[in-house]
Write an enzyme that holds these catalytic residues in place. Structure first.
Site, PDB file in Angstrom:
ATOM      1  N   VAL A   1       0.820  -1.214   0.000  1.00 26.67           N
ATOM      2  CA  VAL A   1       0.000   0.000   0.000  1.00 26.67           C
ATOM      3  C   VAL A   1       0.858   1.270   0.000  1.00 26.67           C
ATOM      4  O   VAL A   1       0.341   2.356  -0.200  1.00 26.67           O
ATOM      5  CB  VAL A   1      -0.968   0.053   1.206  1.00 26.67           C
ATOM      6  CG1 VAL A   1      -2.215  -0.771   0.948  1.00 26.67           C
ATOM      7  CG2 VAL A   1      -0.276  -0.390   2.483  1.00 26.67           C
ATOM      8  N   LYS A   2       2.149   1.127   0.303  1.00 28.71           N
ATOM      9  CA  LYS A   2       3.106   2.252   0.305  1.00 28.71           C
ATOM     10  C   LYS A   2       2.533   3.481   0.987  1.00 28.71           C
ATOM     11  O   LYS A   2       2.571   4.586   0.452  1.00 28.71           O
ATOM     12  CB  LYS A   2       3.540   2.594  -1.119  1.00 28.71           C
ATOM     13  CG  LYS A   2       4.287   1.462  -1.820  1.00 28.71           C
ATOM     14  CD  LYS A   2       4.892   1.892  -3.135  1.00 28.71           C
ATOM     15  CE  LYS A   2       5.554   0.756  -3.871  1.00 28.71           C
ATOM     16  NZ  LYS A   2       4.621  -0.278  -4.345  1.00 28.71           N
ATOM     17  N   ARG A   3       2.029   3.290   2.203  1.00 35.10           N
ATOM     18  CA  ARG A   3       1.426   4.403   2.933  1.00 35.10           C
ATOM     19  C   ARG A   3       2.475   5.211   3.682  1.00 35.10           C
ATOM     20  O   ARG A   3       3.497   4.681   4.105  1.00 35.10           O
ATOM     21  CB  ARG A   3       0.383   3.883   3.933  1.00 35.10           C
ATOM     22  CG  ARG A   3      -0.812   3.225   3.269  1.00 35.10           C
ATOM     23  CD  ARG A   3      -1.580   4.188   2.392  1.00 35.10           C
ATOM     24  NE  ARG A   3      -2.875   3.640   2.035  1.00 35.10           N
ATOM     25  CZ  ARG A   3      -3.271   3.356   0.805  1.00 35.10           C
ATOM     26  NH1 ARG A   3      -2.455   3.546  -0.215  1.00 35.10           N
ATOM     27  NH2 ARG A   3      -4.478   2.883   0.575  1.00 35.10           N
TER      28      ARG A   3
ATOM     29  N   THR B   1       3.807  -2.329   3.054  1.00 33.41           N
ATOM     30  CA  THR B   1       4.876  -1.441   2.603  1.00 33.41           C
ATOM     31  C   THR B   1       4.529  -0.018   3.041  1.00 33.41           C
ATOM     32  O   THR B   1       3.357   0.370   3.078  1.00 33.41           O
ATOM     33  CB  THR B   1       5.032  -1.486   1.072  1.00 33.41           C
ATOM     34  OG1 THR B   1       3.758  -1.226   0.455  1.00 33.41           O
ATOM     35  CG2 THR B   1       5.558  -2.830   0.600  1.00 33.41           C
TER      36      THR B   1
END
Ligand SMILES: O=C(O)c1cc(=O)[nH]c(=O)n1[C@@H]1O[C@H](COP(=O)(O)O)[C@@H](O)[C@H]1O
EC number: 4.1.1.23
Length: 274
Positions: free
Chosen positions: A95-97, A124
């Site tokens: 999700v690359k938050r 992620t």
């Protein structure tokens, strides 16, 4: 409760280090003879889960490919997570938050708290609002035996403009790795806080040993090879998870062809453990 690093080490020992990305691209749906709609997404994603989740250690669904179908797509993502875990794979939700700390807590609650329908083994995260802004994710992960993989040296060609930027002590990426090393200090066999380091980066001057796992996307369709991984990681390759999405997914929709591709991928990267 067993921490994520210990669970991951066990998964690698029992199943291998290969991570399969479950990314339902529109072009792949088409190649499988499916419509680019909710029903196509559901068929695609659950076929991949059936094929690979019983055999690989880690699967990595990329959230955006599900979100583009709205709430029904997110419901499919919930099933992908739950059914993969039930089949024995760890789920690394991509999700690359990254956000200000108070909002980071909400992301942590959404993805790392077992009470959430999207609860995963790890996510992620992006440190580019400042590494400390991710603290709520690290704390929530610790509380629930989950993991966080922080972007450090990404596989895309634009990454170096930020990640190679100089700081007082080195580079931005070097600082991310140093902070992960501190978070993982004293963990055994490895810590729960990982880095994302692309298989396509060529080589690195950074110290890549930080007592934690490495997600290495860019293996396969983006051109990364086992030789690249050996060159980049050297003796730090023990906890590297080479990750591939399209190269495996394009072998579908046949379940046994997909499973064979995942097993072949696993065999090819097994040498990194030695
Ligand atoms: O965090 C990631 O997973 C990621 C980081 C990175 O540096 N590069 C990268 O490609 N990814 C993801 O890894 C997957 C790569 O897919 P393939 O190129 O099809 O194997 C995609 O889901 C990307 O979003």
């Amino acid at each position: 409760m067993t921490d994520f690093g210990t669970r991951l080490a066990r998964a690698i020992d029992e199943r291998g280090r290969f991570c399969v990305g479950i990314d339902p691209h529109a072009a792949l749906l088409q190649a499988w003879g499916l419509a680019d709609d909710f029903a196509g997404l559901e068929r695609f994603a659950l076929t991949v889960v059936e094929a690979v989740a019983p055999v690989v250690g880690v699967v990595k669904p990329q959230s955006a490919f599900y979100e583009r179908f709205g709430s029904r797509g997110v419901a499919v993502l919930e099933r992908v997570i739950a059914e993969s875990r039930a089949a024995g794979a760890l789920v690394l939700l991509d999700v690359k938050r990254g956000d200000i700390g108070s909002t980071s807590q909400a992301y942590a609650d959404a993805y790392l708290d077992p009470a959430s329908p999207l609860a995963s083994d790890a996510i992620t995260a992006s440190p580019f609002l400042g590494f400390g802004s991710l603290d709520p994710m690290f704390e929530t992960a610790r509380r629930h035996g989950a993991g966080v993989f922080v972007l450090a040296l990404t596989s895309n060609k634009e990454g170096p403009e930020v990640q190679h930027a100089r700081t007082a002590d080195g580079t931005v990426a070097g600082d991310v790795l140093a902070r992960l090393r501190a978070l993982n200090a004293d963990a055994s066999p490895l810590g729960s806080f990982g880095a994302v380091i692309g298989a396509t980066i060529g080589s690195s001057e950074e110290e890549l040993d930080f007592n934690g796992p490495v997600l290495a996307p860019g293996y396969g369709a983006q051109g990364g090879t086992v030789e690249d991984l050996r060159r980049i990681f050297g003796s730090a390759a023990r906890w590297v998870l080479p990750s591939s999405s399209r190269e495996v997914l394009m072998t579908g929709p046949d379940v046994s062809a997909l499973r064979d591709a995942a097993l072949r991928g696993n065999d090819a990267v097994a040498v990194l453990g030695g």
